[in-house]
Enzyme design. Structure first.
Site, PDB file in Angstrom:
ATOM      1  N   GLY A 157       0.851  -1.199   0.000  1.00 22.21           N
ATOM      2  CA  GLY A 157       0.000   0.000   0.000  1.00 22.21           C
ATOM      3  C   GLY A 157       0.879   1.238   0.000  1.00 22.21           C
ATOM      4  N   ILE A 233       6.556  -2.359  11.280  1.00 23.99           N
ATOM      5  CA  ILE A 233       6.049  -1.018  11.626  1.00 23.99           C
ATOM      6  C   ILE A 233       4.531  -0.979  11.420  1.00 23.99           C
ATOM      7  CG2 ILE A 233       8.107   0.441  11.329  1.00 23.99           C
ATOM      8  CD1 ILE A 233       5.633  -0.324   8.533  1.00 23.99           C
ATOM      9  N   ARG A 235       1.502  -3.761  12.560  1.00 21.57           N
ATOM     10  CA  ARG A 235       0.759  -4.174  13.749  1.00 21.57           C
ATOM     11  C   ARG A 235       1.425  -5.398  14.339  1.00 21.57           C
ATOM     12  NH1 ARG A 235      -1.298  -0.027  14.057  1.00 21.57           N
ATOM     13  NH2 ARG A 235      -3.492   0.539  13.980  1.00 21.57           N
ATOM     14  N   ASP A 259       8.473  -1.915  15.987  1.00 20.28           N
ATOM     15  CA  ASP A 259       7.810  -0.718  16.517  1.00 20.28           C
ATOM     16  C   ASP A 259       6.477  -1.065  17.140  1.00 20.28           C
ATOM     17  OD1 ASP A 259       7.469   2.128  16.866  1.00 20.28           O
ATOM     18  OD2 ASP A 259       6.042   2.097  15.193  1.00 20.28           O
ATOM     19  N   GLU A 264       0.561  -4.065  23.448  1.00 13.14           N
ATOM     20  CA  GLU A 264       1.265  -2.836  23.849  1.00 13.14           C
ATOM     21  C   GLU A 264       0.620  -2.247  25.107  1.00 13.14           C
ATOM     22  OE1 GLU A 264       1.116  -0.449  20.287  1.00 13.14           O
ATOM     23  OE2 GLU A 264       2.183  -1.978  19.157  1.00 13.14           O
ATOM     24  N   HIS A 282       5.954   2.059  19.450  1.00 13.47           N
ATOM     25  CA  HIS A 282       4.897   2.446  18.496  1.00 13.47           C
ATOM     26  C   HIS A 282       5.018   3.939  18.158  1.00 13.47           C
ATOM     27  CE1 HIS A 282       0.653   1.256  17.004  1.00 13.47           C
ATOM     28  NE2 HIS A 282       1.122   2.258  16.274  1.00 13.47           N
TER      29      HIS A 282
HETATM   30  C1  8YV Z   1      -1.175   6.036  14.938  1.00 14.46           C
HETATM   31  C2  8YV Z   1      -1.201   3.722  14.045  1.00 14.46           C
HETATM   32  O1  8YV Z   1      -0.400   7.082  14.622  1.00 14.46           O
HETATM   33  O2  8YV Z   1      -1.924   4.777  12.074  1.00 14.46           O
HETATM   34  C3  8YV Z   1      -2.020   3.845  12.831  1.00 14.46           C
HETATM   35  O3  8YV Z   1      -2.810   2.930  12.617  1.00 14.46           O
HETATM   36  O4  8YV Z   1      -1.109   2.715  14.605  1.00 14.46           O
HETATM   37  C4  8YV Z   1      -0.434   4.799  14.638  1.00 14.46           C
HETATM   38  O5  8YV Z   1       0.758   4.977  13.995  1.00 14.46           O
HETATM   39  C5  8YV Z   1      -1.524   6.007  16.367  1.00 14.46           C
HETATM   40  O6  8YV Z   1      -2.636   5.200  16.508  1.00 14.46           O
HETATM   41  C6  8YV Z   1      -1.785   7.385  16.921  1.00 14.46           C
HETATM   42  O7  8YV Z   1      -3.112   7.691  16.938  1.00 14.46           O
END
Ligand code: 8YV
Length: 317
Positions: A157, A233, A235, A259, A264, A282
């Site tokens: 993506g 980076i 999930r 990350d 978490e 994260h």
């Molecule tokens: C968010 C994230 O920045 O975009 C996402 O899905 O997991 C993060 O990087 C985080 O949830 C801050 O709101």
């Protein structure tokens, strides 16, 4: 009267918080000690929710918000939102698509460099006074070259493409897997994740986790091999974390840059002592620039939805 908004996570940009406060009555659920009682008191008035990508919102909370008109995710991952239930109520669920792409890709490359070149372990070595104590060059093992590594990207993506563009500049041949091959991507498509891992020196996870829980398991890690590195980076739940810990302990893979984690902020403590593992809390989208851009998209989505329009970045309507 200003519309009432429920905010599930803090936003760290004062200008965004100021704009929210000017336009809305903001209920900061994350500051409440008794969240259930707070929702019982204010739930009926809430027209919009702001949540984080990792936090999302589940059905039971949405059910306590009968006047809800929009869920604005301050992030791109919607795997923690009950999208099916939102659709059943015709609720737009929006994301901050495009706002965090570059920073997340930067951190992916940073984690790869840090892990392969031992940047964090080298930093710890000096801070602990060890360079003076052990000045011979053999005190630190030789590192792994990043330039030219065969990189396999899981999820082509926006973020996957941005990672590919960066690593192509490092001379890395890029392959990828996704639900299907993409015509507008110049990289090699590999349909099977085990095959991709087998032919990669670094496997980088940039996929949505909605339907991909646990796809990186012991078999994939074995295919990546003792000279292979895993970067995540996206999930934590894309990876079977127990399998990853076992592979790192056994040396089945060369190292990991992570990350994101399954639970978490709880990170398997056994990773703390591993110099071939780089850990981040994260943080991939956590820059001033990106968080401000994300905040503006959250504001725009709320405004569009509460004006009765379909929000531009709605996934569900
Ligand atoms: C968010 C994230 O920045 O975009 C996402 O899905 O997991 C993060 O990087 C985080 O949830 C801050 O709101």
């Amino acid at each position: 009267m200003k519309p009432h908004i429920l905010q599930l996570n803090p936003i760290l940009i004062p200008a965004i918080n100021d704009k929210l406060a000017q336009r809305y009555t903001v209920h900061r659920l994350f500051e409440q000690s008794d969240k259930d009682a707070y929702l019982r008191e204010h739930g009926a008035s809430i027209r919009g929710v702001i949540t984080g990508g990792h936090t999302g919102i589940q059905r039971d909370m949405m059910e306590k918000l009968p006047a809800l008109e929009v869920v604005a995710v301050n992030g791109v991952g919607t795997d923690a939102v009950d999208l099916e239930y939102a659709r059943s109520r015709k609720l737009p669920v929006t994301g901050t698509f495009g706002a965090l792409t570059e920073d997340v890709a930067d951190l992916a490359v940073g984690l790869l460099l840090a892990t392969c070149r031992g940047i964090c372990s080298g930093d710890r070595f000096i801070r602990a006074g060890n360079w003076v104590r052990y000045p011979q060059p053999s005190a630190i093992p030789l590192a792994r070259r990043v330039s030219g590594m065969r990189v396999g990207i899981v999820g082509m993506g926006r973020v996957g493409r941005a990672i590919a563009a960066r690593l192509a500049a490092f001379g890395c041949p890029i392959s990828y897997t996704d639900l299907r091959a993409m015509d507008d991507v110049p990289h090699t498509f590999v349909g099977n994740l085990v095959d991709l891992a087998r032919q990669s020196d670094a496997l980088i996870l940039a996929a949505a986790a909605d339907k991909a829980e646990g796809i990186v398991n012991a078999e994939v890690l074995k295919a990546l091999g003792p000279q292979g590195y895993l970067i995540n980076i996206a999930r934590g739940r894309l990876v079977k974390e127990d399998d990853l810990v076992a592979a790192l302990k056994a040396g089945t893979i060369g190292g990991a840059g992570l990350d994101v984690f399954v639970d978490e902020p709880n990170v398997p403590e056994v990773l703390f002592g591993m110099d071939n593992v780089t850990l981040q809390a994260h943080r991939a989208s956590a820059t001033h620039e990106t968080r401000e851009a994300m905040g503006e998209l959250v504001l725009a989505s709320l405004e569009q939805a509460l004006a009765g329009k379909r929000p531009e970045f709605s996934l569900t309507t």
